[in-house]
Design an enzyme around this catalytic site. Sequence first.
Site, PDB file in Angstrom:
ATOM      1  CG  ASN A   4      61.309  27.022 -26.967  1.00  0.00           C
ATOM      2  OD1 ASN A   4      62.330  26.175 -27.049  1.00  0.00           O
ATOM      3  ND2 ASN A   4      61.461  27.962 -26.011  1.00  0.00           N
ATOM      4  CD1 TRP A   5      59.157  20.908 -28.786  1.00  0.00           C
ATOM      5  CD2 TRP A   5      60.235  19.187 -29.176  1.00  0.00           C
ATOM      6  NE1 TRP A   5      58.234  20.062 -29.697  1.00  0.00           N
ATOM      7  CE2 TRP A   5      59.106  18.934 -29.894  1.00  0.00           C
ATOM      8  CE3 TRP A   5      61.281  18.225 -29.234  1.00  0.00           C
ATOM      9  CZ2 TRP A   5      58.623  17.745 -30.502  1.00  0.00           C
ATOM     10  CZ3 TRP A   5      60.713  16.891 -30.054  1.00  0.00           C
ATOM     11  CH2 TRP A   5      59.550  16.826 -30.540  1.00  0.00           C
ATOM     12  CE  LYS A   6      60.403  27.064 -22.917  1.00  0.00           C
ATOM     13  NZ  LYS A   6      59.947  27.750 -21.740  1.00  0.00           N
ATOM     14  CG  HIS A  65      63.416  31.709 -24.628  1.00  0.00           C
ATOM     15  ND1 HIS A  65      63.421  31.514 -23.287  1.00  0.00           N
ATOM     16  CD2 HIS A  65      62.269  31.420 -24.969  1.00  0.00           C
ATOM     17  CE1 HIS A  65      62.165  31.086 -22.840  1.00  0.00           C
ATOM     18  NE2 HIS A  65      61.532  30.883 -23.962  1.00  0.00           N
ATOM     19  CD  GLU A 109      63.024  29.122 -20.519  1.00  0.00           C
ATOM     20  OE1 GLU A 109      63.322  28.383 -21.091  1.00  0.00           O
ATOM     21  OE2 GLU A 109      61.816  29.064 -19.930  1.00  0.00           O
ATOM     22  CD  GLU A 135      58.308  33.350 -25.347  1.00  0.00           C
ATOM     23  OE1 GLU A 135      57.735  32.169 -25.609  1.00  0.00           O
ATOM     24  OE2 GLU A 135      59.195  33.041 -25.092  1.00  0.00           O
ATOM     25  N   GLY A 188      55.551  29.189 -18.689  1.00  0.00           N
ATOM     26  CA  GLY A 188      55.571  27.915 -17.800  1.00  0.00           C
ATOM     27  C   GLY A 188      54.721  27.985 -16.624  1.00  0.00           C
ATOM     28  CB  SER A 214      50.780  30.015 -20.143  1.00  0.00           C
ATOM     29  OG  SER A 214      51.810  29.778 -19.120  1.00  0.00           O
ATOM     30  N   GLY A 274      55.782  26.658 -25.532  1.00  0.00           N
ATOM     31  CA  GLY A 274      56.866  25.881 -24.886  1.00  0.00           C
ATOM     32  C   GLY A 274      56.014  24.389 -24.516  1.00  0.00           C
ATOM     33  N   GLY A 275      55.505  24.453 -23.383  1.00  0.00           N
ATOM     34  CA  GLY A 275      54.932  23.180 -22.840  1.00  0.00           C
ATOM     35  C   GLY A 275      54.151  22.329 -23.667  1.00  0.00           C
TER      36      GLY A 275
HETATM   37  P1  PGA Z   1      55.460  28.035 -22.206  1.00  0.00           P
HETATM   38  O1  PGA Z   1      56.747  28.595 -22.729  1.00  0.00           O
HETATM   39  O2  PGA Z   1      54.572  27.875 -23.490  1.00  0.00           O
HETATM   40  O3  PGA Z   1      55.771  26.586 -21.529  1.00  0.00           O
HETATM   41  O4  PGA Z   1      54.923  28.983 -21.318  1.00  0.00           O
HETATM   42  C1  PGA Z   1      56.713  29.480 -23.781  1.00  0.00           C
HETATM   43  C2  PGA Z   1      58.263  29.763 -24.109  1.00  0.00           C
HETATM   44  O5  PGA Z   1      58.968  30.051 -23.342  1.00  0.00           O
HETATM   45  O6  PGA Z   1      58.513  29.880 -25.320  1.00  0.00           O
END
Ligand code: PGA
Length: 247
Positions: A8-10, A93, A95, A163, A169, A207, A228-229
């Site tokens: 997930n590149w956001k 998600h 967010e 999640e 993050g 993470s 994500g990251g």
């Molecule tokens: P993260 O994000 O791996 O950077 O913690 C995961 C996500 O929000 O899908």
Amino acid sequence: MKPLIAGNWKMNGLTPALADVETVAEIVSTSLPNADVLICPPATLVHRAVQTAAGRIAIGGQDCRPEPSGAFTGDISAEMLRDAGATAVIVGHSERRQYHGETNALVAAKARAAWRAGLLSIICIGETGDERTRGQHLEVCKDQLAGSVPEGANADNTAIAYEPVWAIGTGKTPTIAEIGAIHAHIRQCLTRLGTARTAIRILYGGSVKPSNAREILATPEVGGALVGGASLTAADFHPIIAAASAK
Ligand code: PGA
């Protein structure tokens, strides 16, 4: 079913980031990992990422609106993602739930829209840090599943991403025992919601990185990862994909 490793590149990624799509796609096509690999770039890159991937990995969106089209400035429909070549979309998600006030009912409508367009829906759930501290995480996830996963969900059209919001993050993760316990709980909730839902893959997200991927992915009922990251560069994403093969 193979584990699903989804990136997930956001809101990250400009044209040069397509080089990472190419690198991941090339590695996947030569190493043939025992995993389905998906990258969800920002909407502006979906079509070009599809062209770059050329079928070697799947490309998805990060959100969609329930309606197929209409006067909804700035929004994107599941049909548009499909038209751009996407085969999956993340819905609900944390967010989106947090910054856009998305409710379980809206998330369920988005999942149905994904199916209508022929996309895999990756439905996200997970408790906040406060909810975990208060010991409410099992209840929160149960309610989110009941409200966000529509009737008709099955392993072909849906994956669940657990999640914990406090792990996203932050570099923090639940212990392996905690991940195992909540994934078992989610499986139980899905089973109670209907037998067709029992084979659905339950991804862990929050993470995930090269150093912890192998242990997390080896946990019972963990059917993949939403990353994500560590999905932003092929250098970090590839070892996570490789860790899935070891499952
Ligand atoms: P993260 O994000 O791996 O950077 O913690 C995961 C996500 O929000 O899908």
